[in-house]
Scaffold this motif. Sequence first.
Motif, PDB file in Angstrom:
ATOM      1  N   PRO A  14     -16.569 -34.103  24.659  1.00  0.00           N
ATOM      2  CA  PRO A  14     -16.036 -32.897  25.296  1.00  0.00           C
ATOM      3  C   PRO A  14     -14.888 -32.311  24.477  1.00  0.00           C
ATOM      4  O   PRO A  14     -14.492 -32.871  23.453  1.00  0.00           O
ATOM      5  N   SER A  15     -14.328 -31.225  24.970  1.00  0.00           N
ATOM      6  CA  SER A  15     -13.338 -30.485  24.200  1.00  0.00           C
ATOM      7  C   SER A  15     -11.903 -30.772  24.603  1.00  0.00           C
ATOM      8  O   SER A  15     -10.992 -30.077  24.138  1.00  0.00           O
ATOM      9  N   SER A  16     -11.694 -31.760  25.441  1.00  0.00           N
ATOM     10  CA  SER A  16     -10.324 -32.048  25.856  1.00  0.00           C
ATOM     11  C   SER A  16     -10.166 -33.520  26.197  1.00  0.00           C
ATOM     12  O   SER A  16     -11.138 -34.218  26.527  1.00  0.00           O
ATOM     13  N   GLU A  17      -8.924 -33.963  26.138  1.00  0.00           N
ATOM     14  CA  GLU A  17      -8.614 -35.341  26.518  1.00  0.00           C
ATOM     15  C   GLU A  17      -8.800 -35.553  28.012  1.00  0.00           C
ATOM     16  O   GLU A  17      -9.113 -36.667  28.452  1.00  0.00           O
ATOM     17  N   GLN A  18      -8.616 -34.488  28.820  1.00  0.00           N
ATOM     18  CA  GLN A  18      -8.757 -34.634  30.267  1.00  0.00           C
ATOM     19  C   GLN A  18     -10.197 -34.969  30.653  1.00  0.00           C
ATOM     20  O   GLN A  18     -10.449 -35.883  31.444  1.00  0.00           O
ATOM     21  N   ALA A  19     -11.145 -34.221  30.073  1.00  0.00           N
ATOM     22  CA  ALA A  19     -12.550 -34.512  30.357  1.00  0.00           C
ATOM     23  C   ALA A  19     -12.924 -35.888  29.808  1.00  0.00           C
ATOM     24  O   ALA A  19     -13.658 -36.650  30.452  1.00  0.00           O
ATOM     25  N   ALA A  20     -12.413 -36.215  28.621  1.00  0.00           N
ATOM     26  CA  ALA A  20     -12.702 -37.524  28.027  1.00  0.00           C
ATOM     27  C   ALA A  20     -12.136 -38.653  28.892  1.00  0.00           C
ATOM     28  O   ALA A  20     -12.770 -39.705  29.053  1.00  0.00           O
ATOM     29  N   GLU A  21     -10.950 -38.432  29.468  1.00  0.00           N
ATOM     30  CA  GLU A  21     -10.333 -39.455  30.320  1.00  0.00           C
ATOM     31  C   GLU A  21     -11.209 -39.753  31.528  1.00  0.00           C
ATOM     32  O   GLU A  21     -11.372 -40.914  31.918  1.00  0.00           O
ATOM     33  N   ARG A  22     -11.799 -38.700  32.080  1.00  0.00           N
ATOM     34  CA  ARG A  22     -12.663 -38.925  33.245  1.00  0.00           C
ATOM     35  C   ARG A  22     -13.892 -39.744  32.847  1.00  0.00           C
ATOM     36  O   ARG A  22     -14.321 -40.642  33.587  1.00  0.00           O
ATOM     37  N   ILE A  23     -14.458 -39.436  31.679  1.00  0.00           N
ATOM     38  CA  ILE A  23     -15.615 -40.198  31.202  1.00  0.00           C
ATOM     39  C   ILE A  23     -15.233 -41.657  30.967  1.00  0.00           C
ATOM     40  O   ILE A  23     -15.980 -42.579  31.323  1.00  0.00           O
ATOM     41  N   GLN A  24     -14.070 -41.866  30.375  1.00  0.00           N
ATOM     42  CA  GLN A  24     -13.617 -43.239  30.122  1.00  0.00           C
ATOM     43  C   GLN A  24     -13.477 -44.030  31.424  1.00  0.00           C
ATOM     44  O   GLN A  24     -13.843 -45.203  31.494  1.00  0.00           O
TER      45      GLN A  24
END
Length: 473
Positions: free
Chosen positions: A205-215
């Motif tokens: 994704p294009s942001s750390e916020q979306a990546a954090e949710r995936i993590q």
Amino acid sequence: MVVDTVREEQAIRQLTERLVENFGGSYSVQHIDAVVGRARRRFEGHPVRQFVPILVERSARRELERSDAAAAVTQPDTGRTRRVAKHKADSGDGRLPGALRETWLTNKRLVSAAVAAVVAALVVVTVVTVALAVRRPSAAPTEAPGVSSLALVRGVVGSEKMSFFQDPKVAEVLARSGVKVEVDSAGSREIATSVDLGKYDFAFPSSEQAAERIQRQRNVSAKYIPFSSPMAIATFTPIADLLAKAGVVHRGPVSTFDMAPYLRMVGNNTRWDQLGDNTAYPVRKNVLISTTDPRSSNSAAMYLAIAGYVANNNTIVQGTSAEQDVIPTVSRLFVGQGYTQSSSEGPFDAYLASGMGPTPLVWIYESQFVDATVRGQIKPDMTLLYPSPTILSRHTLVPLGEAGDRIGRLLSTDPDLQRLAAVHGFRTNDATQFAAVTTDHKIPVAADLIDVITTPTFDTLERLLDGVGKSYN
């Protein structure tokens, strides 16, 4: 069916090197290249490519051997002639006794026919294999002997990165590392909330916020941030000039878009035809930046974060009270647009294709404008503005397995991939790469980003997005 030529090109280079090594004493490299080229052209247009390098080498080698033998006959006194004659004596030639010569020629014909039959059978098998692969897309591709197999890695990425992954030069660099990457695109928040990640090796994704949710969802601790891009606004020179008179745009070597007076315009339902001295765009619709859908796209979420910061007296939104205070203001930015698309590629493509009429202001990633400029898609009256304040979107790859982790490492450390990322408009760890691209193409970008804010916490941003989503109903 799209023909993948990366492996074929590698095999052609390797066989050419072998032929140069075998025949370089008799012919120039240019001559051998020409022979290989002629042999390869015989197979142009054939969809079955796996055995093309083998057949090309066989044909080219036969032509070079014939020419070599003919050259030896015309020079009977040279050492080369003696070597060719010895080769013929060892192999069997026209000077053998009649009965023995006939036996040798008969065997030679039988061997040649057998070889031809084997090659024909291999081609038939290959055609059947390809036909089955077309019916069964998940089947692993058949590799030609002598060509290293590429490991297939699948990912889902934000749409603004599709041109990077579709670049043949990127594919070539990845192939040198033994991998082939296939990607699907989706909105970044969509990747984090609704995409089935079970069939992918990585999410990007294009942001750390979306990546954090995936993590959190996948219980993954690793992540890679190979490049980033600030948020920006794509517009047209007449629109920028008109908004400069209204005090929203501040002109300079790199022009900025002041979010505070813009929010006041939106709050007052200001229409374009109400702006003073407006002959450039006198239309009866509200002044609004076109965005993606905040319920699915990261770029719209970043727009929401910036607008929330300004609406909260230039302070990052924290706590229930602040969230409730800013939601009515920021919701107007989205609901008034009507239909919005789910990923950033859509509105920017409309900007490039349709012009000022439907999309006078478009919320984008800076990388999209730079990438389009490099590809020659930006017209003279198109211009880039930086919102004040802005946010740096850090494109974050989450590996979902060992193969995805390998891609994250390559994108972050391989110098050629980092250079190509800059060509596609992304800011990498080496600032000189991005500077070189923008200087070469005369793109007026902000060299140093000063007025940059951080996003709210993951949970706060989610509640703001939910609040905006409810406003659509």
